[in-house]
Scaffold this motif. Structure first.
Motif, PDB file in Angstrom:
ATOM      1  N   UNK A 246       0.853  -1.191   0.000  1.00  0.00           N
ATOM      2  CA  UNK A 246       0.000   0.000   0.000  1.00  0.00           C
ATOM      3  C   UNK A 246       0.887   1.239   0.000  1.00  0.00           C
ATOM      4  N   UNK A 247       0.748   2.062  -1.044  1.00  0.00           N
ATOM      5  CA  UNK A 247       1.572   3.273  -1.161  1.00  0.00           C
ATOM      6  C   UNK A 247       0.709   4.502  -0.904  1.00  0.00           C
ATOM      7  N   UNK A 248       0.991   5.174   0.184  1.00  0.00           N
ATOM      8  CA  UNK A 248       0.192   6.339   0.573  1.00  0.00           C
ATOM      9  C   UNK A 248       1.063   7.591   0.619  1.00  0.00           C
ATOM     10  N   UNK A 249       0.465   8.706   0.286  1.00  0.00           N
ATOM     11  CA  UNK A 249       1.131   9.999   0.382  1.00  0.00           C
ATOM     12  C   UNK A 249       0.629  10.713   1.634  1.00  0.00           C
ATOM     13  N   UNK A 250       1.553  11.135   2.466  1.00  0.00           N
ATOM     14  CA  UNK A 250       1.207  11.898   3.670  1.00  0.00           C
ATOM     15  C   UNK A 250       1.925  13.229   3.586  1.00  0.00           C
ATOM     16  N   UNK A 251       1.192  14.270   3.257  1.00  0.00           N
ATOM     17  CA  UNK A 251       1.750  15.609   3.076  1.00  0.00           C
ATOM     18  C   UNK A 251       1.015  16.572   4.001  1.00  0.00           C
ATOM     19  N   UNK A 252       1.496  16.738   5.219  1.00  0.00           N
ATOM     20  CA  UNK A 252       0.784  17.580   6.202  1.00  0.00           C
ATOM     21  C   UNK A 252       0.496  18.987   5.700  1.00  0.00           C
ATOM     22  N   UNK A 253       1.382  19.525   4.865  1.00  0.00           N
ATOM     23  CA  UNK A 253       1.167  20.873   4.337  1.00  0.00           C
ATOM     24  C   UNK A 253      -0.108  20.948   3.507  1.00  0.00           C
ATOM     25  N   UNK A 254      -0.406  19.879   2.730  1.00  0.00           N
ATOM     26  CA  UNK A 254      -1.538  19.902   1.814  1.00  0.00           C
ATOM     27  C   UNK A 254      -2.818  19.324   2.414  1.00  0.00           C
ATOM     28  N   UNK A 255      -2.812  18.925   3.669  1.00  0.00           N
ATOM     29  CA  UNK A 255      -4.039  18.398   4.266  1.00  0.00           C
ATOM     30  C   UNK A 255      -5.146  19.453   4.220  1.00  0.00           C
ATOM     31  N   UNK A 256      -6.383  19.001   4.146  1.00  0.00           N
ATOM     32  CA  UNK A 256      -7.509  19.939   4.178  1.00  0.00           C
ATOM     33  C   UNK A 256      -7.488  20.773   5.455  1.00  0.00           C
ATOM     34  N   UNK A 257      -6.978  20.180   6.519  1.00  0.00           N
ATOM     35  CA  UNK A 257      -6.694  20.933   7.747  1.00  0.00           C
ATOM     36  C   UNK A 257      -5.183  20.907   7.943  1.00  0.00           C
TER      37      UNK A 257
END
Length: 544
Positions: A167-178
């Motif tokens: 499972x390849x997931x992107x976690x980009x805190x800058x681009x989160x809706x919050x």
């Protein structure tokens, strides 16, 4: 102010597990199908050889990209190879064919493959069609196969978990809706991985998870609590390494090099996620303290040179009645120099094309001309000279130009500002000039209550236009529209709506993110300062 800062624990041996690799330099772009040359790919991989163990690619076609596995082998790098999927059926088939061919020909280098990147997020195809492509590749290669997207897409389409080998997931805190602040990004990452693990446990227990993209921008617009910056990028990556080492996560950092072409899609922030700049210089070190602006000393030297030049050019006019007036002039000249150098440095660093550089030169000339008018008016005030109609009209024309441009940019931010930077550097000098002239007027009048913020008073001649109030209204409404637009952008986010359903619940959070934005607040200050002289009325019909 620019001392080296502690950015967290050093990266072990200064080497990362994996880096996103796209060798597009300035003048090259996948959008225009101008692909990097094989020698560019080799130069970049030789540079990355002592920075990372592996690279992740996003396409298997185009220019020198086909030679990437051979060159990666040469420099001791392994690969997570991807193929780019989009709307076009024939383009997708060509990409998949190239991926399969490369994976089968280079099993010693290509360790994993990824079919598509954020296809579902972009809405380029439905999940069933995507699954068909995944199955096609799985039948043709021996390497583990996955699909990469933001983590919430795997939550929305859990059937993907069964289809992929990892499972390849992107976690980009800058681009989160919050948006997440850099201080809370590590715990956010842990929370997301646990959430995905819990979802996968019921569908495919024990299936590996790869954090396919995670990183932080070094420049660009602020989003809520997420502030781009060189030190923040270094902090995020170092903290992330601590998290993944503690939990045994597999990760890939986005990205190796800043990508100039992304500025056409995502503005300044999109082009500045790399460990290296577009000209292949390190943005920050993986070990030791980090400076926000390594060029600070040279910028200060440039400011001082301009300041001395201003003094030399104005030397014959510096005949002030008191030392206090001399001090005010020297400070005013230094602030003018600082604004010009800051503007030149920021726009120069964030301009990647001929058009963008042309705009940079245009704004530098416009600011320089206005600076000359402001310094001349400052000298007239401090030397008790009467107002000059020609100079007043020039000042008015200069400010009207900047006001029209400010209105254009502000309404752009209000309507679709997700990727637009707040242009504070471009308008710092006009805003500072108004305050500077007000200080000069108050100094010679000796009483603050005798000073006026009206443009006539500051410029020294009564040329008040009939539409001055319209200018003030326009700037004021633009400021309100920008706040509303930024707030609405948060409230329209899919994840934001799920977390805060309803206007009454979501509005306080959205306003909080909006009003926490320091760049937005600075831009509001610029707009207010520009509007104030046009709200005020001089009441004086003669020279001032």
């Amino acid at each position: 102010m620019n001392r080296p800062e502690d950015a967290g624990v050093d990266v072990p041996s200064g080497k990362l597990m994996s880096l996103s690799f796209a060798p597009f330099r300035e003048g090259y772009s996948p959008l225009e199908e101008i692909f990097p040359l094989p020698e560019h790919v080799e130069e970049d991989l030789s540079l990355l050889a002592d920075k990372t163990h592996s690279i992740r690619t996003y396409s298997s076609l185009g220019g020198g990209l086909e030679k990437t596995p051979d060159l990666a082998r040469k420099y001791g790098l392994s690969m997570i190879q991807g193929c780019w999927l989009g709307y076009g059926y024939m383009d997708n088939k060509k990409e998949i064919a190239a991926l399969i061919k490369s994976a089968n020909a280079n099993p010693d280098v290509v360790k994993r493959v990824i079919v598509g990147n954020e296809v579902l997020l972009r809405g380029d195809m439905d999940v069933d069609r995507l699954i068909g492509y995944i199955r096609e590749v799985k039948r043709a290669v021996k390497q583990p196969v996955s699909y990469a997207d933001v983590w919430s897409m795997y939550m929305k389409h859990p059937q993907l978990i069964k289809e992929v080998d990892f499972i390849t997931i992107h976690i980009l805190p800058y681009w989160e809706d919050e948006p997440i602040s850099v201080e809370h990004a590590p715990e956010h990452m842990e929370q997301i991985v646990k959430q995905v693990e819990d979802e996968a446990r019921g569908l495919a227990p024990g299936k590996p998870i790869l954090i396919g993209e995670s990183g932080w921008p070094s420049a660009g617009r602020q989003r809520g609590m997420a502030i781009p910056g060189v030190v923040n990028e270094a902090k995020f990556i170092r903290d992330m390494i601590q998290v993944v080492n503690r939990h045994g996560f597999d990760y890939n950092i986005v990205e190796a090099f800043n990508q100039p072409w992304k500025s056409n899609l995502e503005g300044v922030v999109g082009a500045n996620w790399g460990l290296f700049s577009a000209d292949r210089k390190p943005v920050f070190p993986l070990t030791g303290p980090v400076q926000e602006n390594p060029d600070c000393a040279s910028l200060l030297a440039a400011e001082t040179v301009i300041w001395l030049l201003v003094i030399a050019l104005c030397f014959k006019k510096i005949r002030f009645a008191s030392w206090s007036r001399l001090l005010v002039f020297l400070v005013f000249a230094q602030l003018v120099s600082m604004c010009l150098v800051t503007l030149a440095h920021f726009l120069g660093y964030t301009s990647y094309s001929g058009m963008q550089r042309g705009y940079t030169v245009f704004m530098l000339v416009a600011n320089g001309v206005l600076a000359a008018f402001l310094i001349q008016r400052c000298l007239d005030i401090l030397n008790d000279r009467p107002g000059n109609e020609l100079l007043a009209r020039r000042l008015r024309s200069g400010y009207l130009f900047f006001i029209i441009l400010a209105l254009y940019k502000t309404y752009g931010l209000a309507i679709g500002g997700r990727y637009l930077s707040f242009p504070v550097e471009q308008f710092a000098l006009p805003a500072m000039g108004i305050f500077g002239l007000l200080v000069c007027q108050c100094l010679i009048s000796h009483k603050i209550n005798r000073c006026s913020l009206s443009f006539d008073y500051l410029s020294g001649w009564n040329i008040q236009g009939k539409r001055d109030r319209l200018i003030a209204y326009g700037l004021s409404f633009a400021a309100i529209a920008m706040i509303l637009g930024e707030t609405k952008a948060f409230m329209d986010g899919r994840d934001f709506i799920q977390a805060h359903p309803g206007l009454s619940e979501g509005l306080p959070f959205a306003l909080r993110y909006t009003l926490y934005n320091q760049q937005l607040l600075l831009w509001l200050v610029c707009l207010i300062v520009l509007a104030l002289p046009f709200w005020s009325h001089s009441g004086n019909k003669t020279k001032t």
